[in-house]
Write an enzyme that holds these catalytic residues in place. Structure first.
Site, PDB file in Angstrom:
ATOM      1  N   SER A 139       0.839  -1.195   0.000  1.00  0.00           N
ATOM      2  CA  SER A 139       0.000   0.000   0.000  1.00  0.00           C
ATOM      3  C   SER A 139       0.881   1.255   0.000  1.00  0.00           C
ATOM      4  O   SER A 139       1.715   1.421  -0.886  1.00  0.00           O
ATOM      5  CB  SER A 139      -0.958  -0.051   1.199  1.00  0.00           C
ATOM      6  OG  SER A 139      -1.943   0.948   1.100  1.00  0.00           O
ATOM      7  N   ASP A 271      -9.596  -3.741  -5.706  1.00  0.00           N
ATOM      8  CA  ASP A 271      -8.904  -2.855  -4.769  1.00  0.00           C
ATOM      9  C   ASP A 271      -9.456  -1.433  -4.868  1.00  0.00           C
ATOM     10  O   ASP A 271      -9.208  -0.735  -5.856  1.00  0.00           O
ATOM     11  CB  ASP A 271      -7.403  -2.860  -5.075  1.00  0.00           C
ATOM     12  CG  ASP A 271      -6.589  -2.135  -4.015  1.00  0.00           C
ATOM     13  OD1 ASP A 271      -7.187  -1.407  -3.203  1.00  0.00           O
ATOM     14  OD2 ASP A 271      -5.361  -2.299  -4.000  1.00  0.00           O
ATOM     15  N   HIS A 300      -7.034  -5.726  -0.955  1.00  0.00           N
ATOM     16  CA  HIS A 300      -5.944  -4.800  -0.636  1.00  0.00           C
ATOM     17  C   HIS A 300      -5.261  -5.197   0.675  1.00  0.00           C
ATOM     18  O   HIS A 300      -4.035  -5.241   0.759  1.00  0.00           O
ATOM     19  CB  HIS A 300      -6.505  -3.377  -0.537  1.00  0.00           C
ATOM     20  CG  HIS A 300      -5.465  -2.326  -0.324  1.00  0.00           C
ATOM     21  ND1 HIS A 300      -4.775  -1.742  -1.366  1.00  0.00           N
ATOM     22  CD2 HIS A 300      -4.990  -1.752   0.809  1.00  0.00           C
ATOM     23  CE1 HIS A 300      -3.917  -0.850  -0.879  1.00  0.00           C
ATOM     24  NE2 HIS A 300      -4.029  -0.842   0.435  1.00  0.00           N
TER      25      HIS A 300
END
EC number: 3.1.1.13
Length: 325
Positions: A139, A271, A300
């Site tokens: 991320s 996502d 995610h």
């Protein structure tokens, strides 16, 4: 059998002072001090995991263990918390090094730029300069990874994996459109609410809530992340999130181009932080790059249920590189 194997893997927890901030480091494998280990058995490579936001390193322990096993336990796998996202328990000693003690405190260490410098400071003070690195950013950790390569191009990184990478247009993503007003405009309301609700809450109640939450998310609680309900840590996570929404806008194509041969991007199909169109755009702009689209509907937040799948992918990708070590 596989779960039993993972249970035997040693994971060492340390709290250190890095750039002036308390930092949790979880070290998978028997090596706890690479900097001063001059033995012939010292590994030649470190696998270094940089988490998303919130940067609770304890969430990544099952993933680190799986990766450590799949790489035949030859290399340490370390995970670092973000600055301000972990506080040491009262009975835990905070370790310092002479290098870090003499270093200047990092300006705005809880913000986007400060977090990048925080990771670089850790590598400078705890990892030998000649040790090869595999960076794994998840991320916003992917954004940090790219920035680390940009700021210190001489880092001995042989591969970098950017998992579900939030490296562009964060505020325009489906989740970003919701998070931006909350994190940027109502941040102080969140701070006050968090302090009023959580500060008076007894530790036993917090522990109970966290254990229950970890069970629901299918996360191991070998290192109970009490910081999840610590107002100071939550405020820092929100502060970082607000800066992400405002500053992670344009993809850094120059850095990607310069380091493309060592980068692997892994995008999701479901996502809401980096939608499929972001994958299509970068794939079109860098057709020769190792840019992958998940075919397994992994979310995610892969650390909740898909640690093994992600570790399998990375270990398989590293086979050729690690065979030369």
């Amino acid at each position: 059998m596989d779960s039993e194997l993972k249970e035997e893997i040693p994971v060492h927890e340390e709290f250190i002072l890095c750039g002036g901030a308390e930092t949790q480091v979880l070290k998978c494998g028997p090596w706890t001090d690479l900097f001063h280990d001059q033995s012939v058995k010292r590994p030649k490579l470190l696998i270094f995991i940089i988490p998303g936001n919130p940067g609770f390193s304890a969430f990544y322990v099952p993933f680190a263990k799986a990766l450590y096993s799949l790489t035949n336990r030859r290399f340490p796998v370390w995970t670092i918390s973000h600055a301000g996202h972990a506080l040491a328990p009262k009975d835990k000693k905070i370790l310092t090094t002479s290098e870090d003690s003499n270093a200047q405190e990092i300006k705005d260490i809880y913000g986007l730029n400060g977090q990048i410098e925080h990771k670089l400071a850790f590598l400078r003070t705890h990892v030998p300069k000649d040790m090869k690195l595999v960076l794994i950013g998840h991320s916003i950790g992917s954004y940090f990874t790219l920035q680390m390569l940009k700021r210190v191009p001489e880092l001995p990184v042989i591969r970098a994996f950017l998992l579900f990478p939030t490296i562009e247009r964060m505020s325009e993503s489906p989740n970003g459109r919701i998070a931006t007003p909350l994190l940027c405009w109502f941040r102080y309301v969140l701070y006050v609410t968090g302090y009023l609700l959580l500060k008076p809450c007894p530790e036993t109640i917090k522990s109970l809530l966290i254990r229950r939450g970890l069970q629901v998310m299918n996360l191991e609680n070998e290192f109970s992340p009490l910081n999840i309900l610590e107002p100071f840590c939550l405020a820092n996570a929100a502060y970082l999130g607000g800066q992400e929404m405002m500053e992670v806008v344009k993809r850094d194509d120059e850095t990607i181009k310069e380091h493309l041969c060592k980068l692997t991007f892994y995008y999701g199909t479901i996502d809401p932080w980096c939608p499929k169109e972001y994958y299509e755009d970068i794939k079109k702009d860098f057709p020769e790059g190792d840019i992958r689209l998940c075919e397994k509907n992994i979310p995610h937040a892969f650390i909740t249920h898909f640690n093994q799948e992600m570790a399998d992918m990375i270990a398989d990708s590293l086979k050729d590189d690690l065979s030369k070590m």
